[in-house]
Scaffold this motif. Structure first.
Motif, PDB file in Angstrom:
ATOM      1  N   ARG A 179       0.830  -1.215   0.000  1.00 15.80           N
ATOM      2  CA  ARG A 179       0.000   0.000   0.000  1.00 15.80           C
ATOM      3  C   ARG A 179       0.855   1.252   0.000  1.00 15.80           C
ATOM      4  NH1 ARG A 179      -4.961   1.536   4.187  1.00 15.80           N
ATOM      5  NH2 ARG A 179      -5.468   3.546   3.180  1.00 15.80           N
ATOM      6  N   TRP A 180       1.928   1.229   0.734  1.00 15.86           N
ATOM      7  CA  TRP A 180       2.828   2.405   0.731  1.00 15.86           C
ATOM      8  C   TRP A 180       3.461   2.597  -0.640  1.00 15.86           C
ATOM      9  CZ3 TRP A 180       3.789   6.795   2.804  1.00 15.86           C
ATOM     10  CH2 TRP A 180       5.025   7.433   2.618  1.00 15.86           C
ATOM     11  N   GLN A 181       3.859   1.519  -1.280  1.00 17.63           N
ATOM     12  CA  GLN A 181       4.438   1.611  -2.619  1.00 17.63           C
ATOM     13  C   GLN A 181       3.417   2.148  -3.628  1.00 17.63           C
ATOM     14  OE1 GLN A 181       5.981  -2.275  -3.479  1.00 17.63           O
ATOM     15  NE2 GLN A 181       7.560  -2.173  -1.868  1.00 17.63           N
ATOM     16  N   ARG A 182       2.144   1.663  -3.484  1.00 18.31           N
ATOM     17  CA  ARG A 182       1.102   2.197  -4.385  1.00 18.31           C
ATOM     18  C   ARG A 182       0.934   3.701  -4.166  1.00 18.31           C
ATOM     19  NH1 ARG A 182      -1.934  -2.386  -2.829  1.00 18.31           N
ATOM     20  NH2 ARG A 182      -3.310  -1.040  -1.584  1.00 18.31           N
ATOM     21  N   TYR A 183       1.003   4.124  -2.905  1.00 11.64           N
ATOM     22  CA  TYR A 183       0.861   5.556  -2.617  1.00 11.64           C
ATOM     23  C   TYR A 183       2.002   6.351  -3.251  1.00 11.64           C
ATOM     24  CZ  TYR A 183       0.801  10.016  -0.187  1.00 11.64           C
ATOM     25  OH  TYR A 183       0.795  11.355   0.082  1.00 11.64           O
ATOM     26  N   GLN A 184       3.227   5.816  -3.157  1.00  9.77           N
ATOM     27  CA  GLN A 184       4.366   6.502  -3.769  1.00  9.77           C
ATOM     28  C   GLN A 184       4.164   6.645  -5.283  1.00  9.77           C
ATOM     29  OE1 GLN A 184       7.586   3.942  -2.250  1.00  9.77           O
ATOM     30  NE2 GLN A 184       8.420   5.762  -1.205  1.00  9.77           N
TER      31      GLN A 184
ATOM     32  N   ILE B 274       2.148   9.908 -10.299  1.00  2.06           N
ATOM     33  CA  ILE B 274       1.116  10.058 -11.331  1.00  2.06           C
ATOM     34  C   ILE B 274       0.373  11.383 -11.158  1.00  2.06           C
ATOM     35  CG2 ILE B 274      -1.066   9.121 -12.194  1.00  2.06           C
ATOM     36  CD1 ILE B 274       0.028   6.335 -11.424  1.00  2.06           C
ATOM     37  N   ASN B 275       0.022  11.676  -9.913  1.00  3.12           N
ATOM     38  CA  ASN B 275      -0.695  12.929  -9.647  1.00  3.12           C
ATOM     39  C   ASN B 275       0.130  14.139 -10.047  1.00  3.12           C
ATOM     40  OD1 ASN B 275      -2.874  11.559  -8.614  1.00  3.12           O
ATOM     41  ND2 ASN B 275      -2.270  11.820  -6.454  1.00  3.12           N
ATOM     42  N   LEU B 276       1.446  14.083  -9.762  1.00  2.00           N
ATOM     43  CA  LEU B 276       2.308  15.208 -10.095  1.00  2.00           C
ATOM     44  C   LEU B 276       2.375  15.422 -11.598  1.00  2.00           C
ATOM     45  CD1 LEU B 276       4.193  17.427  -9.145  1.00  2.00           C
ATOM     46  CD2 LEU B 276       6.061  15.756  -9.103  1.00  2.00           C
ATOM     47  N   SER B 277       2.401  14.338 -12.345  1.00  2.00           N
ATOM     48  CA  SER B 277       2.469  14.461 -13.808  1.00  2.00           C
ATOM     49  C   SER B 277       1.182  15.038 -14.387  1.00  2.00           C
ATOM     50  CB  SER B 277       2.765  13.098 -14.437  1.00  2.00           C
ATOM     51  OG  SER B 277       1.676  12.202 -14.233  1.00  2.00           O
ATOM     52  N   ALA B 278       0.081  14.898 -13.646  1.00  2.00           N
ATOM     53  CA  ALA B 278      -1.215  15.402 -14.131  1.00  2.00           C
ATOM     54  C   ALA B 278      -1.667  16.617 -13.319  1.00  2.00           C
ATOM     55  CB  ALA B 278      -2.264  14.297 -14.056  1.00  2.00           C
ATOM     56  N   ALA B 279      -0.713  17.322 -12.752  1.00  2.00           N
ATOM     57  CA  ALA B 279      -1.048  18.430 -11.849  1.00  2.00           C
ATOM     58  C   ALA B 279      -1.850  19.525 -12.528  1.00  2.00           C
ATOM     59  CB  ALA B 279       0.234  19.023 -11.256  1.00  2.00           C
ATOM     60  N   GLU B 280      -1.663  19.708 -13.839  1.00  2.00           N
ATOM     61  CA  GLU B 280      -2.314  20.823 -14.524  1.00  2.00           C
ATOM     62  C   GLU B 280      -3.486  20.360 -15.381  1.00  2.00           C
ATOM     63  OE1 GLU B 280       0.482  23.359 -16.475  1.00  2.00           O
ATOM     64  OE2 GLU B 280       1.864  23.364 -14.784  1.00  2.00           O
TER      65      GLU B 280
ATOM     66  N   ALA C 230       2.374  22.822  -6.593  1.00  2.00           N
ATOM     67  CA  ALA C 230       3.216  22.926  -5.395  1.00  2.00           C
ATOM     68  C   ALA C 230       2.789  21.902  -4.341  1.00  2.00           C
ATOM     69  CB  ALA C 230       3.131  24.338  -4.821  1.00  2.00           C
ATOM     70  N   ALA C 231       1.469  21.705  -4.190  1.00  2.00           N
ATOM     71  CA  ALA C 231       0.970  20.746  -3.203  1.00  2.00           C
ATOM     72  C   ALA C 231       1.356  19.318  -3.580  1.00  2.00           C
ATOM     73  CB  ALA C 231      -0.547  20.869  -3.082  1.00  2.00           C
ATOM     74  N   LEU C 232       1.178  18.969  -4.858  1.00  2.00           N
ATOM     75  CA  LEU C 232       1.491  17.606  -5.300  1.00  2.00           C
ATOM     76  C   LEU C 232       3.001  17.351  -5.297  1.00  2.00           C
ATOM     77  CD1 LEU C 232      -1.130  17.265  -8.179  1.00  2.00           C
ATOM     78  CD2 LEU C 232      -1.202  16.225  -5.896  1.00  2.00           C
ATOM     79  N   ASP C 233       3.781  18.390  -5.569  1.00  2.00           N
ATOM     80  CA  ASP C 233       5.239  18.251  -5.550  1.00  2.00           C
ATOM     81  C   ASP C 233       5.723  17.968  -4.124  1.00  2.00           C
ATOM     82  OD1 ASP C 233       8.009  18.644  -6.661  1.00  2.00           O
ATOM     83  OD2 ASP C 233       7.964  20.279  -5.191  1.00  2.00           O
ATOM     84  N   THR C 234       5.190  18.723  -3.143  1.00  2.00           N
ATOM     85  CA  THR C 234       5.618  18.482  -1.763  1.00  2.00           C
ATOM     86  C   THR C 234       5.129  17.112  -1.275  1.00  2.00           C
ATOM     87  OG1 THR C 234       3.677  19.722  -1.001  1.00  2.00           O
ATOM     88  CG2 THR C 234       5.758  20.920  -1.124  1.00  2.00           C
ATOM     89  N   SER C 235       3.964  16.674  -1.743  1.00  2.00           N
ATOM     90  CA  SER C 235       3.465  15.342  -1.378  1.00  2.00           C
ATOM     91  C   SER C 235       4.366  14.247  -1.961  1.00  2.00           C
ATOM     92  CB  SER C 235       2.026  15.159  -1.877  1.00  2.00           C
ATOM     93  OG  SER C 235       1.150  16.043  -1.213  1.00  2.00           O
ATOM     94  N   TYR C 236       4.810  14.449  -3.210  1.00  2.00           N
ATOM     95  CA  TYR C 236       5.707  13.490  -3.855  1.00  2.00           C
ATOM     96  C   TYR C 236       7.035  13.410  -3.097  1.00  2.00           C
ATOM     97  CZ  TYR C 236       8.956  11.535  -7.250  1.00  2.00           C
ATOM     98  OH  TYR C 236       9.926  10.768  -7.864  1.00  2.00           O
TER      99      TYR C 236
ATOM    100  N   GLY D 227      10.789  10.322   0.978  1.00  2.00           N
ATOM    101  CA  GLY D 227      11.814  10.414   2.002  1.00  2.00           C
ATOM    102  C   GLY D 227      12.166  11.789   2.510  1.00  2.00           C
ATOM    103  N   GLU D 228      11.715  12.882   1.864  1.00  2.00           N
ATOM    104  CA  GLU D 228      12.073  14.216   2.344  1.00  2.00           C
ATOM    105  C   GLU D 228      11.223  14.551   3.568  1.00  2.00           C
ATOM    106  OE1 GLU D 228      12.331  18.818   0.690  1.00  2.00           O
ATOM    107  OE2 GLU D 228      12.348  17.138  -0.724  1.00  2.00           O
ATOM    108  N   ILE D 229      11.864  15.034   4.601  1.00  2.00           N
ATOM    109  CA  ILE D 229      11.154  15.335   5.837  1.00  2.00           C
ATOM    110  C   ILE D 229      10.599  16.766   5.787  1.00  2.00           C
ATOM    111  CG2 ILE D 229      11.384  15.582   8.339  1.00  2.00           C
ATOM    112  CD1 ILE D 229      13.627  13.528   8.225  1.00  2.00           C
ATOM    113  N   ALA D 230       9.291  16.888   6.017  1.00  2.00           N
ATOM    114  CA  ALA D 230       8.605  18.184   6.064  1.00  2.00           C
ATOM    115  C   ALA D 230       8.988  19.088   4.898  1.00  2.00           C
ATOM    116  CB  ALA D 230       8.886  18.879   7.392  1.00  2.00           C
ATOM    117  N   PRO D 231       8.775  18.653   3.669  1.00  2.00           N
ATOM    118  CA  PRO D 231       9.132  19.482   2.523  1.00  2.00           C
ATOM    119  C   PRO D 231       8.269  20.738   2.449  1.00  2.00           C
ATOM    120  CG  PRO D 231       7.804  17.620   1.819  1.00  2.00           C
ATOM    121  CD  PRO D 231       8.114  17.387   3.266  1.00  2.00           C
ATOM    122  N   GLU D 232       8.862  21.809   1.959  1.00  2.00           N
ATOM    123  CA  GLU D 232       8.160  23.074   1.782  1.00  2.00           C
ATOM    124  C   GLU D 232       8.189  23.457   0.309  1.00  2.00           C
ATOM    125  OE1 GLU D 232       6.450  25.080   3.820  1.00  2.00           O
ATOM    126  OE2 GLU D 232       6.658  23.622   5.453  1.00  2.00           O
TER     127      GLU D 232
END
Length: 575
Positions: free
Chosen positions: A109-114, A119-125, A165-171, A176-181
């Protein structure tokens, strides 16, 4: 009523709105009786804070005798804030919940989320998603935007940036990035502006009202300092426009010279009175400026822009005297346009022009009301005839004569004089803030002015407080001289005396009398100044309480003006 009592919430956890009933005296048929605006937040405490400047702006408009206008297209700052609220904050909160659930489950499930974050980032617009978000933002936040407007397109553009910006920080968080901004961009800009929000009671409009109250109080003391109510009302309109440009929640010390210069430059691209122009009135300043250039509309004068800057600047000067803002830089400093005042001619009427005026249909006989410039057999005995003549013989301004009461024309020390009053309680004012006498010239008496005053006194039943020209009513700014000023300019143009913006008008009587006081009465400029009501600023002038120039002295000076070459024949028989 407190700000809290003006708040209501749509839905159990929906957005808070602020509302305010329009005072009964300002209500008009077909217009709303209740003003309402979204605070853009579902948090009650934040809504209370945001409600304060909204209510302050409405209250300022009510005091100025106006109802808050129909909402305009939001500013770029408003649209960016809405985009971040919906496209970034909302999506980040949603993604945080999904990430926590996936992390708790672990494994596949974690891998599917990653993979999903990639996928979401590629379709952000995705356009369909963006438009859905835009429609939701418009509905939830109460934004006034048409789907085919430029503002709607901008909102979609900003939403795409915020969502990316939201999808990029989620990605990045999923990998592995801690608390991305977010890395700069729209979210950073909105956060910086949010950090620069004013504290309760310290918005520009709220501080302006405090400054205005002090200016009115100073003016009430002696009329020399501070500002009059009408001037304050005009200043308020400038500040309201500036606030709409920079944001009504901005802290005063967060506004930069660059923003002032930006406001100045955008204003320069607009036409005069742009907010009432049919093609621009529902646009914000930036969009209106773009539209105005597309339509090649006239531009606001440099001198008008300087007046705007000179309205904003004193507020900062005043604030710097308070410990709270001691040492604050005035962002307006150095941004006025230089050498733009130019020539503003106020030419006197020459003798031939005076004769043309006095022999024109208004004084010799006209065809009908509304056609006073066309010759006929009708004669007039009201302000249309007497205000220009009194201005001619006294050098007074139209507004000063238009406001006269019957009792203002009286004898003093055996001399007939006109008391030009400055009395706020009676609605009378002079430019200097002081009352003054003007002697009645014997020619003005011979023409029939004193007889006219007596007729008006009888019509008023002997009431000396009655208006000398009862047909005149103040405009929405309280100026009783507005109608005769406009009418006289139009009349001069109709008889061929005035052409375009040549400076010729009622003030030309004032300049003509000044020249004749110098030439025919042989007065020095300081004596001319007393005749025209200009107080002499000198050490001696500050001693004692008597006004400068006695009535008998003024009478002698005015009588020395012989009006050489001017033909008054026939004027006395035109009543």
């Amino acid at each position: 009523m407190s700000d809290t009592e003006h708040l209501f919430q749509r839905g159990k956890n929906g957005t808070w709105y602020v509302r305010r009933a329009v005072p009964a005296s300002l209500r008009k048929t077909g217009e709303p009786k209740l003003l309402m605006k979204s605070t853009g937040t579902s948090d009650r405490q934040e809504a209370k804070r945001r409600a304060h400047p909204i209510l302050a702006e409405w209250e300022a408009r009510f005091r100025a005798g106006a109802v808050a206008p129909l909402p305009r297209t939001p500013s770029d700052h408003d649209l960016e804030a809405a985009a971040v609220m919906v496209g970034y904050d909302g999506l980040r909160e949603h993604e945080a919940g999904r990430r926590l659930a996936a992390a708790s489950a672990g494994g596949e499930r974690w891998q599917r989320y990653q993979r999903r974050t990639a996928i979401n980032l590629s379709a952000a617009e995705d356009r369909g998603t963006i438009r859905s978000l835009a429609d939701a933002a418009i509905d939830d936040l109460g934004i006034d935007l048409a789907p085919d407007s430029g503002g709607y397109a901008k909102l979609c553009e900003y939403l795409a940036s915020a969502r990316h910006a939201a999808l990029d920080t989620s990605y990045r968080a999923a990998h592995g990035e801690i608390a991305p901004e977010p890395e700069g961009g729209i979210v950073t800009r909105v956060r910086e502006r949010s950090a620069a929000r004013a504290k309760p009671g310290e918005t520009l409009l709220e501080l302006f009202e405090k400054w205005a109250a002090e200016m009115l109080a100073k003016n009430a003391l002696d009329g020399k300092r501070g500002k009059r109510a009408d001037t304050i009302n005009q200043d308020r309109k400038v500040v309201q426009q500036f606030v709409a440009f920079v944001g009504n929640e901005r802290a005063v010390d967060s506004i930069t010279p660059e923003e002032i210069a930006d406001y100045r430059d955008v204003l320069r691209d607009l036409p005069p009175k742009w907010a009432s122009h049919n093609a621009l009135k529902r646009l914000n300043m930036r969009d209106a400026a773009v539209k105005a250039r597309e339509l090649d509309l006239p531009r606001v004068a440099f001198t008008t822009i300087n007046k705007h800057l000179s309205t904003i600047s004193p507020l900062y000067t005043w604030l710097r005297k308070h410990p709270r803002w001691a040492g604050m830089k005035n962002p307006v400093d150095g941004l006025h346009y230089d050498d733009v005042k130019g020539a503003n001619p106020r030419p006197p009427f020459t003798t031939p022009v005076l004769n043309k005026i006095l022999q024109s249909p208004l004084f010799a006989g006209f065809i009908a009301d509304g056609d006073e410039h066309k010759a006929g057999n009708q004669h007039v005995d009201d302000w249309r005839k007497w205000i220009p003549l009194v201005c001619m013989f006294t050098g007074a301004r139209i507004g000063e004569i238009a406001q006269l009461r019957v009792g203002d024309v009286r004898q003093e020390h055996g001399v007939w004089m006109i008391h030009i009053a400055h009395d706020d309680s009676a609605g009378q004012s002079t430019k200097s803030g002081h009352s003054r006498p003007a002697a009645v010239h014997s020619k003005l008496e011979a023409i029939g002015f004193l007889a006219f005053v007596e007729r008006q006194r009888k019509r008023a039943g002997g009431d000396n407080a009655a208006q000398l020209f009862p047909e005149l009513k103040p405009n929405n700014r309280g100026q009783i001289g507005a109608e005769p000023s406009r009418w006289w300019r139009d009349y001069l143009a109709a008889i061929g005396v005035k052409q375009g913006r040549d400076g010729i008008g009622a003030h030309s009587f004032r300049h003509e009398l000044a020249d004749r006081l110098r030439d025919e009465a042989r007065l020095m400029d300081n004596e001319v100044a007393v005749c025209l009501g200009h107080s002499l600023k000198s050490t001696t002038g500050g001693y004692g309480q008597l006004r400068q120039g006695t009535v008998t002295m003024l009478k002698d000076w005015i009588e020395a003006v012989r009006w050489e070459g001017v033909d008054f024949e026939g004027l006395g028989n035109s009543v």
